[in-house]
Write an enzyme that holds these catalytic residues in place. Structure first.
Site, short mmCIF file in Angstrom:
data_model
loop_
_atom_site.label_atom_id
_atom_site.label_comp_id
_atom_site.label_asym_id
_atom_site.label_seq_id
_atom_site.Cartn_x
_atom_site.Cartn_y
_atom_site.Cartn_z
N CYS A 84 0.83 -1.21 0.00
CA CYS A 84 0.00 0.00 0.00
C CYS A 84 0.87 1.27 0.00
O CYS A 84 1.56 1.54 -0.96
CB CYS A 84 -0.99 -0.04 1.16
SG CYS A 84 -2.35 1.13 0.97
N HIS B 192 -3.88 -5.26 0.52
CA HIS B 192 -3.36 -5.68 1.83
C HIS B 192 -3.45 -7.20 2.01
O HIS B 192 -4.38 -7.69 2.68
CB HIS B 192 -4.13 -4.97 2.95
CG HIS B 192 -3.76 -3.53 3.11
ND1 HIS B 192 -2.69 -3.12 3.87
CD2 HIS B 192 -4.29 -2.41 2.57
CE1 HIS B 192 -2.59 -1.80 3.82
NE2 HIS B 192 -3.55 -1.34 3.04
N GLU C 75 -1.87 -9.05 3.93
CA GLU C 75 -1.65 -9.50 5.32
C GLU C 75 -2.95 -9.82 6.04
O GLU C 75 -2.98 -10.63 6.96
CB GLU C 75 -0.82 -8.45 6.10
CG GLU C 75 -1.55 -7.19 6.53
CD GLU C 75 -1.69 -6.15 5.42
OE1 GLU C 75 -1.30 -6.45 4.27
OE2 GLU C 75 -2.19 -5.05 5.71
#
Ligand code: MN
Length: 258
Positions: free
Chosen positions: A128, A232, A234
């Site tokens: 990001c 994202h 994660e």
């Protein structure tokens, strides 16, 4: 008898020590922000690195470039995380009214971490803001605000939580990312950004776009050991999603291979 016990203890301690050395995992530095007097980084980044087999170490905002350089020498790979907008003065633009919040202290610290990682050939996964910052550090520019600057742009700032995908991306066949995604040409990702890569920095190639033409992933291989994504992973990886965990396993592998 006493002598025997001491010998056994010594043997035990030595073998323990050896086992630790043999199981050495790469240390992945995770860039953090600073909120008032606290170090701030989302736990999902840390858990994703841990699940991928790396040792997660949080890198705080620092004002000393030499200290940052010494820290980067002691890590094996760098995870540049998300956060506030990069200040447009960094890419030669004046701030628009639609610019979001900026943290120049973090910009400076992150720029030093990344420049040091590049100088010392440490692999990077940039997420990001991290991806945007990498593009800026290497000479590219950003859209300060997609809705007001990019024609026919769709929704890139979802209100649902990060574990829910929001829009599709189309991945370049033959790219590193394409391989990591098991050859998938299209995947759904989450989206929490109002900025994106505008002019791509030299040395990078665009490896994924959304349907509206926004840059969603860039790679610097072989010139720069950097994979950058606008979404994202994660959120999914920290929950054990095997496909998205591959991006973190890849960082760990690139960091071990050196
Ligand atoms: Mn997006």
């Amino acid at each position: 008898m006493k002598y025997l016990i001491v010998c056994c203890l010594l043997l035990f301690c030595c073998s323990e020590g050896r086992a630790q050395i043999e199981s050495r995992k790469p240390v992945i530095g995770i860039s953090a922000g600073r909120v008032e007097n606290r170090v701030s980084v989302r736990n999902t980044y840390i858990q994703a690195v841990a699940k991928a087999g790396g040792i997660p170490v949080v890198l705080p905002v620092l004002e000393d470039s030499l200290l940052i350089d010494e820290m980067v020498l002691r890590i094996d790979g760098l995870l540049l995380t998300g956060g506030a907008d990069v200040h447009p003065l960094r890419y030669g633009e004046q701030p628009l009214l639609q610019l979001g919040s900026v943290e120049p202290w973090r910009d400076q610290s992150d720029v030093w971490y990344l420049q040091s990682a590049i100088r010392h050939h440490k692999p990077v996964l940039a997420i990001c803001r991290g991806e945007q910052l990498a593009n800026v550090v290497l000479g590219g520019t950003l859209y300060q605000d997609l809705p007001s600057q990019h024609a026919d742009v769709g929704m890139h700032n979802q209100t649902m939580p990060g574990e829910y995908p929001s829009h599709s991306i189309y991945v370049e066949a033959g790219s590193h990312l394409h391989r990591l995604l098991g050859g998938r040409d299209s995947v759904a990702v989450n989206s929490f950004h109002h900025q994106a890569v505008k002019r791509l920095a030299k040395g990078f190639k665009i490896v994924a776009n959304s349907a509206d033409g926004v840059v969603e992933a860039i790679e610097g291989f072989p010139q720069y050991d950097i994979l950058g994504v606008q979404f994202h992973p994660e959120f999914f990886a920290s929950k054990g999603d095997v496909v998205w965990l591959n991006l973190f396993k890849d960082l760990v592998e690139r960091s071990s291979a050196r």
